[in-house]
Design a protein around this motif. Structure first.
Motif, short mmCIF file in Angstrom:
data_model
loop_
_atom_site.label_atom_id
_atom_site.label_comp_id
_atom_site.label_asym_id
_atom_site.label_seq_id
_atom_site.Cartn_x
_atom_site.Cartn_y
_atom_site.Cartn_z
N ASP A 116 -9.31 7.50 9.46
CA ASP A 116 -8.17 6.98 8.68
C ASP A 116 -8.33 5.52 8.25
O ASP A 116 -7.39 4.89 7.81
CB ASP A 116 -6.86 7.16 9.45
N ASP A 119 -9.24 2.61 5.70
CA ASP A 119 -9.38 2.39 4.26
C ASP A 119 -10.56 1.44 4.08
O ASP A 119 -10.40 0.22 4.06
CB ASP A 119 -8.09 1.78 3.71
N GLU A 121 -12.35 0.46 1.72
CA GLU A 121 -12.40 -0.40 0.54
C GLU A 121 -11.64 -1.71 0.75
O GLU A 121 -11.81 -2.66 -0.01
CB GLU A 121 -11.84 0.33 -0.69
N ASN A 122 -10.78 -1.79 1.75
CA ASN A 122 -9.91 -2.94 1.93
C ASN A 122 -10.07 -3.66 3.27
O ASN A 122 -9.13 -4.30 3.73
CB ASN A 122 -8.45 -2.51 1.73
N ARG A 180 -5.22 1.11 7.56
CA ARG A 180 -5.25 2.57 7.70
C ARG A 180 -4.78 3.20 6.40
O ARG A 180 -3.95 2.65 5.69
CB ARG A 180 -4.32 3.00 8.83
N LYS A 181 -5.32 4.36 6.10
CA LYS A 181 -4.85 5.13 4.96
C LYS A 181 -4.21 6.40 5.48
O LYS A 181 -4.51 6.85 6.59
CB LYS A 181 -5.99 5.45 3.98
#
Length: 147
Positions: A112, A114, A116-117, A133-134
């Protein structure tokens, strides 16, 4: 976060040479910087003690959910420069306990993250890596039809 992933590089060679007990790597245990990982609702935060280090001394890479933090060690050229300065009479060390050990720590990140960030900063000798977290897709129920 996978709690066991934090021990990835502490025990090396478990069962590789036929022994029942893992071979404990003392060098990594004492040279590797200490880490705290905190799980929050919207992010994970990794804090690593790196006294005296700046952002120019650290390398951070993410490859297929494996986060690797390593040092950029002094080059041999810089060490030879110090030796030449000592030879010219600029002084010599009577005690030299501080060493420039190279380190590398790898962490398997959960699904989970993210990737890219991710952000990282160094403040007062502590590296902070924030891993947002995404939202993962919930399991989808598939309807079954009869033929």
């Amino acid at each position: 976060m996978n709690e066991l992933a934090l021990f990835n590089d502490l025990f090396d060679g478990f069962g590789d040479d036929g022994y029942v007990m893992p071979s404990f790597n003392l060098r990594k245990a004492f040279v590797s910087p200490k880490v705290d990982v905190k799980e929050e609702k919207d992010a994970y935060t990794l804090e690593m003690d790196l006294p005296g280090k700046t952002e120019n001394d650290i390398n951070i890479e993410l490859d297929r959910n494996v986060l690797t933090i390593s040092s950029i060690n002094k080059t041999e050229k810089e060490e030879k420069k110090e030796e030449k300065a000592e030879a010219k009479g600029a002084g010599k060390y009577l005690i030299k306990e501080r060493s420039y050990c190279k380190f590398s720590r790898s962490f398997t990140l959960p699904e989970d993250i993210d990737s890219e960030n991710l952000t990282a900063k160094v403040t007062n000798g502590v590296l902070y890596v924030t891993m947002p977290r995404k939202v993962l897709a919930a399991p989808k129920r598939i309807a079954i039809t009869s033929a």
